[in-house]
Design an enzyme around this catalytic site. Structure first.
Site, PDB file in Angstrom:
ATOM      1  N   LYS A 108      13.462   4.702  -1.301  1.00  0.00           N
ATOM      2  CA  LYS A 108      12.067   4.908  -0.896  1.00  0.00           C
ATOM      3  C   LYS A 108      11.943   6.272  -0.249  1.00  0.00           C
ATOM      4  CE  LYS A 108       8.199   2.463  -0.932  1.00  0.00           C
ATOM      5  NZ  LYS A 108       7.817   1.346  -1.820  1.00  0.00           N
TER       6      LYS A 108
HETATM    7  P1  NAD Z   1      -3.064   2.517  -1.775  1.00  0.00           P
HETATM    8  O1  NAD Z   1      -2.947   3.770  -1.014  1.00  0.00           O
HETATM    9  O2  NAD Z   1      -3.528   2.573  -3.192  1.00  0.00           O
HETATM   10  O3  NAD Z   1      -4.048   1.499  -1.005  1.00  0.00           O
HETATM   11  C1  NAD Z   1      -3.849   1.112   0.312  1.00  0.00           C
HETATM   12  C2  NAD Z   1      -5.088   0.352   0.742  1.00  0.00           C
HETATM   13  O4  NAD Z   1      -4.851  -0.247   2.013  1.00  0.00           O
HETATM   14  C3  NAD Z   1      -6.314   1.230   0.898  1.00  0.00           C
HETATM   15  O5  NAD Z   1      -7.451   0.544   0.399  1.00  0.00           O
HETATM   16  C4  NAD Z   1      -6.421   1.407   2.409  1.00  0.00           C
HETATM   17  O6  NAD Z   1      -7.745   1.666   2.847  1.00  0.00           O
HETATM   18  C5  NAD Z   1      -5.953   0.041   2.850  1.00  0.00           C
HETATM   19  N1  NAD Z   1      -5.536  -0.023   4.245  1.00  0.00           N
HETATM   20  C6  NAD Z   1      -4.784   0.832   4.972  1.00  0.00           C
HETATM   21  N2  NAD Z   1      -4.656   0.383   6.227  1.00  0.00           N
HETATM   22  C7  NAD Z   1      -5.348  -0.771   6.299  1.00  0.00           C
HETATM   23  C8  NAD Z   1      -5.591  -1.704   7.322  1.00  0.00           C
HETATM   24  N3  NAD Z   1      -5.093  -1.534   8.543  1.00  0.00           N
HETATM   25  N4  NAD Z   1      -6.350  -2.795   7.038  1.00  0.00           N
HETATM   26  C9  NAD Z   1      -6.865  -2.987   5.811  1.00  0.00           C
HETATM   27  N5  NAD Z   1      -6.645  -2.138   4.795  1.00  0.00           N
HETATM   28  C10 NAD Z   1      -5.906  -1.048   5.043  1.00  0.00           C
HETATM   29  O7  NAD Z   1      -1.638   1.796  -1.665  1.00  0.00           O
HETATM   30  P2  NAD Z   1      -1.038   0.667  -2.612  1.00  0.00           P
HETATM   31  O8  NAD Z   1      -0.215   1.320  -3.639  1.00  0.00           O
HETATM   32  O9  NAD Z   1      -2.116  -0.272  -3.004  1.00  0.00           O
HETATM   33  O10 NAD Z   1      -0.036  -0.052  -1.594  1.00  0.00           O
HETATM   34  C11 NAD Z   1      -0.441  -1.116  -0.742  1.00  0.00           C
HETATM   35  C12 NAD Z   1       0.767  -1.964  -0.415  1.00  0.00           C
HETATM   36  O11 NAD Z   1       1.331  -2.461  -1.630  1.00  0.00           O
HETATM   37  C13 NAD Z   1       1.905  -1.222   0.293  1.00  0.00           C
HETATM   38  O12 NAD Z   1       2.567  -2.107   1.158  1.00  0.00           O
HETATM   39  C14 NAD Z   1       2.822  -0.855  -0.857  1.00  0.00           C
HETATM   40  O13 NAD Z   1       4.150  -0.621  -0.421  1.00  0.00           O
HETATM   41  C15 NAD Z   1       2.695  -2.113  -1.685  1.00  0.00           C
HETATM   42  N6  NAD Z   1       3.120  -1.962  -3.078  1.00  0.00           N
HETATM   43  C16 NAD Z   1       2.512  -1.060  -3.911  1.00  0.00           C
HETATM   44  C17 NAD Z   1       2.973  -0.949  -5.218  1.00  0.00           C
HETATM   45  C18 NAD Z   1       2.343  -0.006  -6.210  1.00  0.00           C
HETATM   46  O14 NAD Z   1       2.764  -0.032  -7.368  1.00  0.00           O
HETATM   47  N7  NAD Z   1       1.364   0.786  -5.833  1.00  0.00           N
HETATM   48  C19 NAD Z   1       4.030  -1.743  -5.661  1.00  0.00           C
HETATM   49  C20 NAD Z   1       4.602  -2.674  -4.791  1.00  0.00           C
HETATM   50  C21 NAD Z   1       4.125  -2.770  -3.501  1.00  0.00           C
END
Ligand code: NAD
Length: 445
Positions: A108
């Site tokens: 990561k």
């Molecule tokens: P992203 O940047 O696309 O979206 C993050 C979202 O979370 C945004 O809408 C933001 O406004 C919101 N957010 C931030 N802080 C917040 C809070 N305190 N309360 C409510 N909403 C909040 O990121 P993502 O890729 O969607 O990642 C989100 C989670 O999913 C992370 O934990 C990431 O590690 C996990 N994840 C993502 C992927 C991927 O392929 N993108 C894969 C596995 C896991």
């Protein structure tokens, strides 16, 4: 009562320790090794911004394990990135790839920065310089980044371009996944994390994880986070017949007991920058969103959102962790006590890395698969992984006396073993797989 330890790396290590108790045959020293990252790189660099300032940044890249294949894991741009958060996220990648049996290890990266305060051009400069500093510490067969919070397909294209400029004359497409389709990305990758979560939910419901329910039709769902994981989950769960009764982002949340239209929430967010204020919905705080009355709560934002101090107020019947690390051990204990199943991150959100693996295979073979083929392969892997975790949970819980006796025979500490939840079951599967490969390969010299 002393406050709960919210350090994500401590939490990740505790989760592995909890599983190790049910794997008495694995040498404790090997478990100790598997819990720690192989390496952690820190880079410090400047960029020259669009407004002519010179700004300095710190970036990290952690390789947790390469036992089962090249390191794999996203890159996060966020002001709260810390070395321990990166270590935790890297280790969850190792366990996740093992749960779905994708031949990758765990890694990561993160850069401490606030994308909300920077121009897009500045973020692209940060990306180029970060990748240039990492240079040969990433590569198509050593360590392969992907998107995470605040990074997207455009940034992945720039990672590829930078690495390719530094390593001309070879096929470098496999150095990063989550690229735009026209730059070697895979069809279906953008939706893969959420689609994988949908397939996991459907299989878990078929298998009776939620008593009295065998399908998604008509179930109510609340989602924290409206980005790649949460925003797309809203659309896919809605299309699959569920009712989305609440969503939130970093500015706050909205609720609508009759169900909201995700397309309207996406359009509203595009226009205003947030889901808050969507017509026909009630505005609520981010904390209130987590306490929404619903069948399934999907945390899809950041770590440690469900804790000892708020888990009691969760009104959902089941939790699906699309975010990494959204629950603390304190929350897990409360959920277990309350009989609320939590489908853990290392299973629930593994669809993203699974399709990243498909992208990498396509890149290395110079192929492009149809979206239907990608989704069909994803479905098969996710359903198999759910079955693997549920079967292992049943097997462990059916042999607690034997396992306790085996621990005693080996002189291992601790009293009688308790039944395990789905997180510990997933970790049992994962830790055993990584340990076995490590032993097969041999600890050398
Ligand atoms: P992203 O940047 O696309 O979206 C993050 C979202 O979370 C945004 O809408 C933001 O406004 C919101 N957010 C931030 N802080 C917040 C809070 N305190 N309360 C409510 N909403 C909040 O990121 P993502 O890729 O969607 O990642 C989100 C989670 O999913 C992370 O934990 C990431 O590690 C996990 N994840 C993502 C992927 C991927 O392929 N993108 C894969 C596995 C896991």
């Amino acid at each position: 009562m002393s406050p709960e330890d919210l350090n994500p790396f401590t939490i990740a290590q505790r989760q592995a320790d909890a599983a190790a108790r049910y794997l008495p045959a694995i040498e404790p020293g090997l478990i100790e090794y598997l819990k720690r990252p192989d390496r952690m790189i820190t880079v410090e660099f400047p960029i020259s911004t669009a407004s002519g300032e010179v700004l300095n940044f710190v970036g990290y890249r952690c390789m947790h394990s390469r036992a089962r294949g090249p390191g794999k894991g996203g890159i996060r741009y966020h002001p709260d990135v810390t070395p321990d958060e990166v270590r935790a996220l890297a280790s969850w990648m190792t366990w996740k790839c093992a749960v779905v049996d994708v031949p990758f290890g765990g890694a990561k990266g993160g850069v401490v920065c606030d994308p909300k305060q920077l121009q897009e051009e500045d973020l692209l400069h940060i990306t180029r310089r970060y990748v240039a500093e990492l240079n040969d510490n990433i590569g198509p067969f050593t360590d392969i980044p992907a998107p995470d919070v605040n990074t997207n397909a455009r940034i992945m294209a720039v990672i590829y371009d930078t690495y390719d400029a530094l390593h001309a004359g070879q096929n470098n497409l496999g150095v990063v996944t989550g690229k735009p389709v026209r730059v070697g990305g895979s069809l279906g990758r953008n939706e893969a994390t959420s689609r994988g979560g949908l397939y996991v939910t459907e299989r878990a419901l078929e298998r009776g994880v939620l008593e009295g329910t065998d399908g998604l039709e008509g179930l109510t769902v609340a989602i924290q986070g409206f980005g790649n994981a949460g925003g797309i989950a809203a659309t896919l769960f809605h299309e699959a017949g569920a009712k989305i009764v609440g969503v939130s982002d970093s500015r706050g949340g909205i609720r609508c007991a009759d169900g909201l239209d995700p397309a309207k929430a996406h359009a509203h967010k595009k226009k205003t920058g947030s889901v808050v204020g969507l017509e026909g919905c009630e505005d609520v705080s981010g904390d209130e969103l987590l306490e929404t009355e619903c069948d399934i709560l999907i945390p899809a934002a950041l770590e440690t959102q469900l804790r000892e101090d708020n888990a009691e107020r969760v009104k959902a019947r089941m939790v699906l962790e699309l975010a990494n690390g959204p629950s603390t051990p304190g929350s897990d204990a409360v959920m277990k006590e309350r009989g609320i199943p939590v489908i853990p991150d290392i299973l629930a959100n593994a669809g993203g890395v699974t399709v990243s693996y498909f992208e990498w295979v396509q890149n290395n073979k110079n192929e492009q698969w149809d979206e239907d083929e990608v989704n069909a392969r994803l479905k098969k892997i996710m359903r198999r992984a759910v079955d693997g975790v549920l079967d292992r949970q049943a097997e462990v819980n059916g042999s607690l006396d034997e396992l306790t006796a085996e621990r005693e025979e080996r002189g291992l500490d601790g009293g009688p073993l308790e039944p395990i939840d789905l997180r510990t079951a997933a970790f049992v599967v994962a830790v055993e797989r990584v340990a076995n490969v490590t032993l097969d390969r041999g600890i050398w010299p």
